[in-house]
Design a protein around this motif. Structure first.
Motif, PDB file in Angstrom:
ATOM      1  N   PRO A  28      48.468  73.363 -44.416  1.00 46.44           N
ATOM      2  CA  PRO A  28      48.777  74.318 -45.487  1.00 46.44           C
ATOM      3  C   PRO A  28      48.578  75.780 -45.108  1.00 46.44           C
ATOM      4  N   VAL A  29      47.879  76.056 -44.014  1.00 43.93           N
ATOM      5  CA  VAL A  29      47.652  77.454 -43.623  1.00 43.93           C
ATOM      6  C   VAL A  29      48.471  77.834 -42.400  1.00 43.93           C
ATOM      7  N   SER A  30      49.395  76.965 -41.997  1.00 50.46           N
ATOM      8  CA  SER A  30      50.282  77.246 -40.866  1.00 50.46           C
ATOM      9  C   SER A  30      51.708  77.446 -41.358  1.00 50.46           C
ATOM     10  N   ARG A  31      52.423  78.349 -40.713  1.00 50.58           N
ATOM     11  CA  ARG A  31      53.839  78.541 -41.029  1.00 50.58           C
ATOM     12  C   ARG A  31      54.712  77.510 -40.328  1.00 50.58           C
ATOM     13  N   TYR A  32      54.179  76.922 -39.251  1.00 52.63           N
ATOM     14  CA  TYR A  32      54.856  75.813 -38.596  1.00 52.63           C
ATOM     15  C   TYR A  32      53.774  74.922 -38.006  1.00 52.63           C
ATOM     16  N   VAL A  71      60.016  87.320 -40.975  1.00 57.63           N
ATOM     17  CA  VAL A  71      59.833  86.770 -42.316  1.00 57.63           C
ATOM     18  C   VAL A  71      58.886  85.576 -42.292  1.00 57.63           C
ATOM     19  N   GLN A  72      59.086  84.672 -41.345  1.00 57.47           N
ATOM     20  CA  GLN A  72      58.363  83.403 -41.325  1.00 57.47           C
ATOM     21  C   GLN A  72      57.032  83.465 -40.589  1.00 57.47           C
ATOM     22  N   THR A  73      56.760  84.508 -39.855  1.00 56.15           N
ATOM     23  CA  THR A  73      55.634  84.507 -38.925  1.00 56.15           C
ATOM     24  C   THR A  73      54.284  84.337 -39.609  1.00 56.15           C
ATOM     25  N   GLY A  74      53.333  83.871 -38.846  1.00 54.25           N
ATOM     26  CA  GLY A  74      51.970  83.591 -39.299  1.00 54.25           C
ATOM     27  C   GLY A  74      51.332  82.680 -38.279  1.00 54.25           C
ATOM     28  N   ALA A  75      50.419  81.842 -38.716  1.00 52.10           N
ATOM     29  CA  ALA A  75      49.806  80.878 -37.804  1.00 52.10           C
ATOM     30  C   ALA A  75      50.791  79.759 -37.492  1.00 52.10           C
ATOM     31  N   VAL A  76      50.925  79.445 -36.225  1.00 55.99           N
ATOM     32  CA  VAL A  76      51.768  78.339 -35.753  1.00 55.99           C
ATOM     33  C   VAL A  76      50.861  77.370 -35.008  1.00 55.99           C
ATOM     34  N   THR A  77      50.889  76.100 -35.386  1.00 50.49           N
ATOM     35  CA  THR A  77      49.988  75.104 -34.811  1.00 50.49           C
ATOM     36  C   THR A  77      50.761  74.021 -34.074  1.00 50.49           C
ATOM     37  N   LEU A  78      50.415  73.831 -32.812  1.00 47.77           N
ATOM     38  CA  LEU A  78      50.874  72.681 -32.047  1.00 47.77           C
ATOM     39  C   LEU A  78      49.647  71.836 -31.735  1.00 47.77           C
ATOM     40  N   ALA A  79      49.472  70.749 -32.462  1.00 51.29           N
ATOM     41  CA  ALA A  79      48.339  69.863 -32.228  1.00 51.29           C
ATOM     42  C   ALA A  79      48.656  68.990 -31.014  1.00 51.29           C
ATOM     43  N   LEU A  80      47.713  68.952 -30.056  1.00 50.95           N
ATOM     44  CA  LEU A  80      47.970  68.328 -28.766  1.00 50.95           C
ATOM     45  C   LEU A  80      46.975  67.204 -28.507  1.00 50.95           C
ATOM     46  N   PRO A  81      47.384  65.942 -28.729  1.00 44.14           N
ATOM     47  CA  PRO A  81      46.489  64.828 -28.423  1.00 44.14           C
ATOM     48  C   PRO A  81      45.956  64.944 -26.992  1.00 44.14           C
ATOM     49  N   GLN A  82      44.663  64.671 -26.837  1.00 45.98           N
ATOM     50  CA  GLN A  82      44.036  64.953 -25.555  1.00 45.98           C
ATOM     51  C   GLN A  82      44.604  64.111 -24.420  1.00 45.98           C
ATOM     52  N   ASP A  83      45.053  62.892 -24.702  1.00 50.41           N
ATOM     53  CA  ASP A  83      45.646  62.095 -23.632  1.00 50.41           C
ATOM     54  C   ASP A  83      47.039  62.595 -23.279  1.00 50.41           C
ATOM     55  N   VAL A  84      47.797  63.047 -24.279  1.00 46.16           N
ATOM     56  CA  VAL A  84      49.142  63.551 -24.023  1.00 46.16           C
ATOM     57  C   VAL A  84      49.080  64.842 -23.207  1.00 46.16           C
ATOM     58  N   GLN A  85      48.094  65.699 -23.438  1.00 48.48           N
ATOM     59  CA  GLN A  85      47.966  66.936 -22.662  1.00 48.48           C
ATOM     60  C   GLN A  85      47.946  66.666 -21.168  1.00 48.48           C
ATOM     61  N   ALA A  86      47.295  65.567 -20.760  1.00 48.79           N
ATOM     62  CA  ALA A  86      47.110  65.271 -19.341  1.00 48.79           C
ATOM     63  C   ALA A  86      48.201  64.379 -18.768  1.00 48.79           C
ATOM     64  N   GLU A  87      49.153  63.957 -19.606  1.00 49.95           N
ATOM     65  CA  GLU A  87      50.194  63.040 -19.153  1.00 49.95           C
ATOM     66  C   GLU A  87      51.292  63.793 -18.413  1.00 49.95           C
ATOM     67  N   ALA A  88      51.789  63.212 -17.309  1.00 54.84           N
ATOM     68  CA  ALA A  88      52.836  63.843 -16.510  1.00 54.84           C
ATOM     69  C   ALA A  88      54.213  63.460 -17.039  1.00 54.84           C
ATOM     70  N   TYR A  89      55.175  64.378 -16.793  1.00 52.02           N
ATOM     71  CA  TYR A  89      56.551  64.162 -17.249  1.00 52.02           C
ATOM     72  C   TYR A  89      57.472  64.978 -16.348  1.00 52.02           C
ATOM     73  N   ASP A  90      58.702  64.507 -16.192  1.00 55.48           N
ATOM     74  CA  ASP A  90      59.710  65.234 -15.400  1.00 55.48           C
ATOM     75  C   ASP A  90      60.473  66.181 -16.335  1.00 55.48           C
TER      76      ASP A  90
END
Length: 627
Positions: free
Chosen positions: A154-158, A183-202
């Motif tokens: 509720p306190v994030s714009r995205y 117009v839309q700017t404010g707090a933007v949150t990208l929640a990052l699961p700790q296992d996904v942060q460390a996962e590799a991808y091409d």
């Protein structure tokens, strides 16, 4: 032929991506995400922490890192930075899952309410759920996909939660879009699961190409501008209310050109103060509950109010009682259609600078009546005498009052200094009395009025404007809430100046409590008396010694004369410094010139509350809806 890819972890990809995002306005390019604040825990240390150290933290680092002490304070620092950069550049904040993430909520609310961009990157619970619960994981019996980060929605714009590596691509692009949107700017949150942060991808290489997010200057509808100009030409007593949008769009010169051509007086909100220099002939000072006598009188009698970049908060409108002329009408110039339609006004939806320039062209040759200009000029001169009296002590060897502290600072600062405050009784005194000399000198966070904002915001402002002296004005109540980023200023060698005004309690709320029948209950920093109340002797707390223990060079001032000397020495010190002064609690600020609606008990046995209710009912009848 296959597209080129790069194998990175999600965290490494995000750091690489952020380093290549830019905004552009008026042909000037800015880093969209300038740097990253962080406190590391198990939820982000092996993900974003590893990615930041791998990217490099020396000169020219792709995403420079700042070490913080408190998660909420890191957001405040990022907000101060973004405001100083006119929202064209922001900072990121990373925390672990758990208390680190939930500590972001207050800062996120402040950013969103003030429409200032900040990117929040909290760790999150394992996406793969190898064990439930893991350390600091919230278990919600009815919803397995809920984590503490949902408190940020509720306190994030995205908001997005990146459950899989490939989901970062659309999420990151949407996050940048919102950060750069005026117009839309404010707090933007990208929640990052700790296992996904460390996962590799091409990752496709195109994800990492430079992107420029252009910040447009849309002009308001031409027919609406013509209608607004007609209303202004017909008006005998127009008043322009300048809000924070004037600064965000760098519209100060356009505003000055319009009012010099037309003679329309300008009153300012907390966020808009400094839109004109204090000594400009058309500048009549603060408006609303904390307004000047002349600005509020013009507001009461205005037949047309032109709001530019303002949200019309309750302080600005005196809780719906200020704009009292029966036939008053509104013209609202705002980049946000939501704000442009407030008070049933004629909406001019567009950039503040573009809109002011269009109005100036449509009003060519028009000026307000000479008698009106003479009236507000005389009122401005009267108020200037009030300011001088509030700033000037009868005895310079005596302990200064709060307004005299403001006056001493006014005598020391230069045009390029930045003065920061957010909560307590100081915002009212500053709004009424401060003589703003440049567009970014006056930095009041009053959308959320958050205690503890000032010191971290000073750090953010200093990072954004390293050549400008920066002052954080704090009462003892605010200081005790959030002094920890002093250590950050010392660590980074940022020469902010912290001015502590010690009045032994919550002075602002204490006064409000007295006025609303609360009798000052629970607002003083004192020992308990025999009857159990906090009315004993002041607590033996030495805030100056505390500031020194955190690494500040401290100067104590016992009198007004010593205060002037201490402030001048602090400004010249070139290192993080504190000026401590115990203030004389005698009120010397001008009384409020307009009402503010704080509900009072409808029934009570104590005389103070009954009297306060009578006063409340007397003002409440003046509230109105503008239709």
């Amino acid at each position: 032929m296959t597209a080129r890819t790069r194998r990175l972890t999600v965290a490494q990809a995000l750091v690489t991506f952020l380093a290549r995002q830019f905004t552009e306005r008026d042909g000037e390019r800015h880093r969209l995400v300038d740097s990253c604040w962080g406190i590391f825990g198990h939820g982000n240390v092996a993900g974003l922490g590893q990615a930041l150290v791998e990217s490099g933290q020396g000169p020219g680092a792709p995403l420079p890192f700042h070490q913080g002490r408190n998660e909420q304070a890191m957001v405040h620092a990022a907000v101060g930075f973004a405001r100083q950069r006119d929202r064209l550049s922001a900072q990121a904040v990373t925390t672990s899952i758990g208390p680190g993430a939930t500590n972001l909520v207050t800062g996120a609310a402040l950013a969103t309410i003030n429409r200032l961009p900040v990117l929040l990157l909290p760790g999150d619970a394992f996406a793969t759920r190898p064990a439930d619960p893991v350390l600091q994981q919230l278990e919600h019996p009815e919803a397995g996909d809920v984590s503490v980060n949902d408190a940020l929605r509720p306190v994030s714009r995205y908001f997005d939660r990146v459950h899989r590596p490939e989901a970062l691509i659309p999420a990151a692009l949407q996050a940048m879009r919102v950060l750069a949107d005026p117009v839309q700017t404010g707090a933007v949150t990208l929640a990052l699961p700790q296992d996904v942060q460390a996962e590799a991808y091409d990752w496709p290489e195109k994800f990492f190409v430079e992107r420029v997010w252009r910040v447009p200057r849309p002009a308001p509808d031409a027919a609406a501008v013509t209608e607004a100009a007609g209303m202004l030409r017909a008006s005998r007593r127009p008043l322009l209310v300048a809000g924070g949008g004037v600064h965000h769009s760098r519209a100060e010169e356009a505003l000055r050109a319009l009012v010099e051509a037309t003679g329309i007086p300008v009153a300012t909100t907390q966020a808009g103060k400094g839109a004109l220099r204090h000594d400009h002939p058309c500048e009549v000072g603060a408006v609303g509950h904390t307004g000047t006598e002349i600005a509020d009188e013009l507001a009461r009698t205005a037949d047309l109010v032109i709001g530019v970049g303002t949200r019309y908060t309750d302080f600005t409108t005196a809780s719906g009682t200020l704009f009292a002329e029966p036939g008053v009408r509104f013209v609202n110039l705002s980049i946000s259609a939501f704000d442009a339609h407030k008070l049933a006004g004629l909406p001019l939806v567009g950039d503040a600078r573009a809109g002011l320039e269009a109005l100036a062209e449509a009003l060519a040759g028009h000026r307000v009546p000479a008698a009106y200009a003479e009236e507000y000029s005389a009122g401005k001169a009267r108020w200037e005498r009030v300011v001088t009296a509030a700033f000037t002590p009868e005895d310079e060897t005596a302990r200064p009052t709060q307004t005299q502290v403001v006056g001493a600072l006014d005598a020391v600062v230069g045009d390029d200094d930045v003065v920061i405050n957010a909560a307590g009784s100081l915002p009212g005194d500053l709004h009424k009395l401060w003589r703003a000399r440049s567009p970014r000198q006056y930095h009041l966070e009053y959308g959320y009025s958050c205690m503890g904002y000032e010191i971290p915001a000073a750090i953010g402002v200093r990072l954004a404007a390293p050549d400008r002296p920066v002052w954080a004005l704090v009462g003892d109540g605010t200081y005790l809430m959030n002094p920890t980023e002093i250590v950050t200023a010392v660590q980074e060698g940022l020469p902010i100046i912290v001015v502590i005004l010690d009045n032994h309690g919550y002075a602002s709320i204490g006064g409000l409590s007295e006025a609303t029948g609360g009798e000052g209950f629970g607002t003083g920093y004192r020992f308990r008396a025999a009857d159990g109340s906090y009315t004993g002797e002041p607590l033996p707390v030495d805030l100056a010694a505390n500031a020194a223990s955190l690494g500040l060079e401290v100067r104590r001032a016992e009198s007004y004369a010593e205060l002037r000397e201490a402030l001048a020495a602090a400004r010249a010190a070139g290192r993080p410094t504190c000026v401590y002064v115990a203030t004389d609690p005698t009120p010397t600020a001008p009384a409020a010139q307009a009402w503010w609606d704080v509900p009072v008990a409808a029934t009570a046995s104590r005389p103070a509350a009954r009297k306060a209710r009578e006063e409340y009912d007397r003002h409440a009848v003046d509230r109105r809806h503008h239709l």
